[in-house]
Scaffold this motif. Sequence first.
Motif, PDB file in Angstrom:
ATOM      1  N   HIS A  69     -15.898  37.418  13.000  1.00  0.00           N
ATOM      2  CA  HIS A  69     -17.169  37.206  12.493  1.00  0.00           C
ATOM      3  C   HIS A  69     -17.630  38.756  11.954  1.00  0.00           C
ATOM      4  O   HIS A  69     -18.707  38.515  10.995  1.00  0.00           O
ATOM      5  N   GLU A  70     -17.147  39.609  12.147  1.00  0.00           N
ATOM      6  CA  GLU A  70     -17.444  41.032  11.775  1.00  0.00           C
ATOM      7  C   GLU A  70     -16.864  41.477  10.775  1.00  0.00           C
ATOM      8  O   GLU A  70     -15.338  41.197  10.827  1.00  0.00           O
ATOM      9  N   TRP A  71     -17.229  41.938   9.633  1.00  0.00           N
ATOM     10  CA  TRP A  71     -16.702  42.415   8.433  1.00  0.00           C
ATOM     11  C   TRP A  71     -15.955  43.682   8.562  1.00  0.00           C
ATOM     12  O   TRP A  71     -15.114  44.054   8.023  1.00  0.00           O
ATOM     13  N   LEU A  72     -16.909  44.476   9.509  1.00  0.00           N
ATOM     14  CA  LEU A  72     -16.200  46.030   9.470  1.00  0.00           C
ATOM     15  C   LEU A  72     -16.001  46.206  11.024  1.00  0.00           C
ATOM     16  O   LEU A  72     -16.526  45.823  11.884  1.00  0.00           O
ATOM     17  N   PRO A  75     -13.422  43.572  16.295  1.00  0.00           N
ATOM     18  CA  PRO A  75     -14.282  42.465  16.969  1.00  0.00           C
ATOM     19  C   PRO A  75     -14.341  43.077  18.402  1.00  0.00           C
ATOM     20  O   PRO A  75     -13.336  43.606  19.256  1.00  0.00           O
ATOM     21  N   SER A  76     -15.473  42.695  19.134  1.00  0.00           N
ATOM     22  CA  SER A  76     -15.853  42.885  20.450  1.00  0.00           C
ATOM     23  C   SER A  76     -16.049  41.444  20.889  1.00  0.00           C
ATOM     24  O   SER A  76     -17.001  40.951  20.882  1.00  0.00           O
ATOM     25  N   VAL A  77     -14.957  40.682  21.492  1.00  0.00           N
ATOM     26  CA  VAL A  77     -14.857  39.416  21.974  1.00  0.00           C
ATOM     27  C   VAL A  77     -15.338  39.500  23.567  1.00  0.00           C
ATOM     28  O   VAL A  77     -14.816  40.317  24.370  1.00  0.00           O
ATOM     29  N   GLU A 125     -18.643  36.967  20.108  1.00  0.00           N
ATOM     30  CA  GLU A 125     -18.375  38.089  19.352  1.00  0.00           C
ATOM     31  C   GLU A 125     -19.624  39.138  19.244  1.00  0.00           C
ATOM     32  O   GLU A 125     -20.605  38.445  18.636  1.00  0.00           O
ATOM     33  N   GLU A 126     -19.743  40.154  19.794  1.00  0.00           N
ATOM     34  CA  GLU A 126     -20.823  40.880  19.474  1.00  0.00           C
ATOM     35  C   GLU A 126     -21.138  41.473  18.011  1.00  0.00           C
ATOM     36  O   GLU A 126     -20.161  41.680  17.366  1.00  0.00           O
ATOM     37  N   ASP A 127     -22.404  41.440  17.726  1.00  0.00           N
ATOM     38  CA  ASP A 127     -22.850  41.775  16.508  1.00  0.00           C
ATOM     39  C   ASP A 127     -23.720  42.932  16.662  1.00  0.00           C
ATOM     40  O   ASP A 127     -24.744  42.868  17.283  1.00  0.00           O
ATOM     41  N   ARG A 128     -23.505  43.995  15.688  1.00  0.00           N
ATOM     42  CA  ARG A 128     -24.066  44.926  15.852  1.00  0.00           C
ATOM     43  C   ARG A 128     -25.446  45.019  15.214  1.00  0.00           C
ATOM     44  O   ARG A 128     -25.979  45.962  15.699  1.00  0.00           O
TER      45      ARG A 128
END
Length: 250
Positions: A69-72, A75-77, A125-128
Amino acid sequence: EDLLASFNCVIGHGVMIIIIHMAGSECAMRLTIARFVIFSIATALGASAAGVLANGNVTLESLMIFRTHEWLGKPSVYFRCQGESKVHLPDVTVRNHQYNFIGEESWQPLTRLDGKRCKRCGFYEEDRIMQDDTFDEWELCPVVFSLGAGGHYTHFKEGEFNATFLCLKCDPSASRPSDQPTNAGHDVGRNSFKNGSVLLVMLIVLSCLVTIGIAFVGYNKWKQKKREEQQARFIKLFEDDDDLEAELGL
């Protein structure tokens, strides 16, 4: 492990009874053996009940994510059940790659299921910047681990992930959630559970019989020793009387 613990508990208790009460009275010995029989029956029933409502750790056996889900960045699942801490999966960083685990990783187990209670769990998934993204969340119930052989359960979310879980001690007798499909695997898991419970009770009963046999042999040895001591005292009493008569010249 539970089976061995119950077996050792019964045997240990029986041996302790024999050692402590070997020098006691006949009445005390009989009362002690009766107490041991009651203890053994209670242990067997308790072990069976533990099998019916067993608690178990849920571990992750494999995981494949189909998207991130992160573009850059990587991912941190993580996995999390409602009200519990996040369980980060540091190795899961690439999509469309199957990750296999042995169940002994530092972050295992994912959670623990108690009795028949379900938990609301999911992969995230973590979102920053914004709120964390959700791969999927669902009700994780003990009964689902009886649907496949060996305590396995697979959860698939189209376009998101495919995961396989393992719980060897989860409760296969729990009521099936209404959204879970019925299949033949449930009967296999239930039959395996029943066979395991029967084996457990049989081994505990066998251990009770062996220990009672040991106690019976020990009891007979103790009675024989008591008779020998009484005979020895009786003979010594006559010898003392003979010596007294000899001294008095009778």
